[in-house]
Design an enzyme around this catalytic site. Structure first.
Site, PDB file in Angstrom:
ATOM      1  N   ASN A   9       0.869  -1.179   0.000  1.00 14.17           N
ATOM      2  CA  ASN A   9       0.000   0.000   0.000  1.00 14.17           C
ATOM      3  C   ASN A   9       0.906   1.230   0.000  1.00 14.17           C
ATOM      4  O   ASN A   9       1.503   1.552   1.023  1.00 14.17           O
ATOM      5  CB  ASN A   9      -0.885  -0.046   1.258  1.00 14.17           C
ATOM      6  N   TRP A  10       0.979   1.863  -1.142  1.00 11.80           N
ATOM      7  CA  TRP A  10       1.905   3.001  -1.274  1.00 11.80           C
ATOM      8  C   TRP A  10       1.366   4.268  -0.630  1.00 11.80           C
ATOM      9  O   TRP A  10       2.069   5.264  -0.531  1.00 11.80           O
ATOM     10  CB  TRP A  10       2.212   3.274  -2.756  1.00 11.80           C
ATOM     11  N   LYS A  11       0.101   4.276  -0.256  1.00 11.33           N
ATOM     12  CA  LYS A  11      -0.533   5.456   0.354  1.00 11.33           C
ATOM     13  C   LYS A  11      -0.294   6.693  -0.524  1.00 11.33           C
ATOM     14  O   LYS A  11      -0.234   6.559  -1.744  1.00 11.33           O
ATOM     15  CB  LYS A  11      -0.027   5.630   1.791  1.00 11.33           C
ATOM     16  N   HIS A  94      -9.304   0.804   4.923  1.00 14.80           N
ATOM     17  CA  HIS A  94      -8.025   1.044   5.605  1.00 14.80           C
ATOM     18  C   HIS A  94      -8.245   1.980   6.800  1.00 14.80           C
ATOM     19  O   HIS A  94      -9.057   2.899   6.731  1.00 14.80           O
ATOM     20  CB  HIS A  94      -7.003   1.645   4.629  1.00 14.80           C
ATOM     21  N   GLU A  96      -6.690   4.417   7.866  1.00 17.12           N
ATOM     22  CA  GLU A  96      -6.516   5.846   7.579  1.00 17.12           C
ATOM     23  C   GLU A  96      -7.773   6.414   6.913  1.00 17.12           C
ATOM     24  O   GLU A  96      -8.140   7.564   7.147  1.00 17.12           O
ATOM     25  CB  GLU A  96      -5.264   6.063   6.716  1.00 17.12           C
ATOM     26  N   GLU A 166      -5.363  -5.380  10.492  1.00 10.69           N
ATOM     27  CA  GLU A 166      -4.322  -4.396  10.773  1.00 10.69           C
ATOM     28  C   GLU A 166      -4.625  -3.692  12.088  1.00 10.69           C
ATOM     29  O   GLU A 166      -5.425  -2.740  12.114  1.00 10.69           O
ATOM     30  CB  GLU A 166      -4.260  -3.351   9.655  1.00 10.69           C
ATOM     31  N   GLY A 172       2.505   1.930  10.832  1.00 12.56           N
ATOM     32  CA  GLY A 172       3.432   3.057  10.686  1.00 12.56           C
ATOM     33  C   GLY A 172       4.113   3.445  11.980  1.00 12.56           C
ATOM     34  O   GLY A 172       4.749   4.494  12.064  1.00 12.56           O
ATOM     35  N   SER A 212       3.565  -2.472  10.284  1.00  8.59           N
ATOM     36  CA  SER A 212       5.019  -2.509  10.500  1.00  8.59           C
ATOM     37  C   SER A 212       5.661  -3.847  10.137  1.00  8.59           C
ATOM     38  O   SER A 212       6.607  -4.275  10.807  1.00  8.59           O
ATOM     39  CB  SER A 212       5.361  -2.106  11.938  1.00  8.59           C
ATOM     40  N   GLY A 233       2.964  -1.247   4.267  1.00 10.26           N
ATOM     41  CA  GLY A 233       2.989   0.185   3.972  1.00 10.26           C
ATOM     42  C   GLY A 233       4.411   0.636   3.698  1.00 10.26           C
ATOM     43  O   GLY A 233       4.940   0.468   2.595  1.00 10.26           O
ATOM     44  N   GLY A 234       5.054   1.187   4.705  1.00 11.75           N
ATOM     45  CA  GLY A 234       6.387   1.778   4.573  1.00 11.75           C
ATOM     46  C   GLY A 234       7.381   0.925   3.798  1.00 11.75           C
ATOM     47  O   GLY A 234       8.061   1.412   2.880  1.00 11.75           O
TER      48      GLY A 234
HETATM   49  P1  PGA Z   1       2.992   0.011   7.658  1.00  9.73           P
HETATM   50  O1  PGA Z   1       1.534   0.233   7.053  1.00  9.73           O
HETATM   51  O2  PGA Z   1       3.543  -1.257   7.051  1.00  9.73           O
HETATM   52  O3  PGA Z   1       3.765   1.237   7.250  1.00  9.73           O
HETATM   53  O4  PGA Z   1       2.818  -0.110   9.154  1.00  9.73           O
HETATM   54  C1  PGA Z   1       0.663  -0.854   6.878  1.00  9.73           C
HETATM   55  C2  PGA Z   1      -0.636  -0.370   6.285  1.00  9.73           C
HETATM   56  O5  PGA Z   1      -1.057   0.753   6.587  1.00  9.73           O
HETATM   57  O6  PGA Z   1      -1.280  -1.087   5.496  1.00  9.73           O
END
Ligand code: PGA
Length: 250
Positions: A9-11, A94, A96, A166, A172, A212, A233-234
């Protein structure tokens, strides 16, 4: 055996040229295991990403979509628009989107329904907040999220659904659920699906863990019986790190 998936997930990261260059780096990597690889660039770059991915095994997903078919919804993107550029998978729910854009279970149920009607695959995200876990409410919160958004569905559409558990406190933050905590929740999720539907269906659903996940912890998390991959994510923004995670299934 259930399908393994590692999805990035590149956000809101990577502009057009960065998207193309990260995809070139991803295409030069070798998938040594059996995981399907998915990336979710930002909406404006999906069309270019799909072209850049041509001839590779990597699939492209959207990070969001609107629940209506079309019309006066300024700034929004429909399922048909995604499909028209070759995107057949969408991430919904998600944390967010839930936290910053006020997406609640009822809205997500509508989005899921629309995506499924368009024969899209849905990566449905859910998970508890830190306060829920501290109060010992994490199982009931997760059960309610599943029930409110997905349990009106008949069994068949479930074959188009991938779940992504999640825990919000692990996204994050560098804080990962322990492999045991992930397994415990994934087993609970599978049991909850089995009691609403049946064991056979529950056994077929791919359940990803997200929060993470890094090259250093992926193998141990993915080794758990009910963890079928990850939503990253990251660490998905770097081709070497992302493929080190993909290759945790090698
Ligand atoms: P993260 O994000 O790996 O940076 O913790 C995961 C996600 O939001 O899907």
């Amino acid at each position: 055996m259930r399908k393994h998936i590692v999805a990035g997930n590149w956000k809101m990261n990577k502009d057009l040229s960065e998207t193309k260059s990260l995809i070139a780096d991803l295409k030069s990597q070798e998938n040594k295991g059996d995981a399907e690889v998915i990336i979710a660039p930002t909406t404006i770059n999906l069309h270019a990403a799909v072209s850049a991915l041509e001839g590779s095994e990597i699939h492209c997903a959207a990070q969001n979509m609107h629940q209506q078919e079309s019309g006066a919804y300024t700034g929004e993107i429909s399922a048909a628009m995604l499909k028209a550029v070759g995107v057949n998978t969408v991430i919904l729910g998600h944390s967010e989107r839930r936290a910053y854009f006020h997406e609640d279970d009822a809205l997500l149920a509508a989005k899921v329904k629309t995506a499924l009607a368009h024969k899209m695959r849905v990566i449905f995200c859910f998970g508890e907040e830190l306060e829920d876990r501290k109060a010992g409410n994490h199982f009931s919160v997760v059960e309610a999220q599943l029930k409110n958004a997905l349990f009106e569905l008949e069994s068949d559409p479930w074959l188009q659904i991938v779940l992504a558990y999640e825990p919000v406190w692990a996204i994050g933050t560098g804080e990962t659920a322990s492999p045991e905590q992930a397994q415990e929740m994934h087993a609970f999720i599978r049991k909850t699906i089995a009691s609403r539907y049946n064991q056979d269906l529950a056994d077929q659903i791919t359940i990803l863990y997200g929060g993470s996940v890094k090259p250093a912890n992926a193998k141990e998390i993915f080794s758990k019986a009910d963890v079928d991959g990850g939503l990253i994510g990251g660490a998905s923004l770097n081709a070497n790190d992302f493929y080190a995670i993909v290759n945790a299934f090698a």
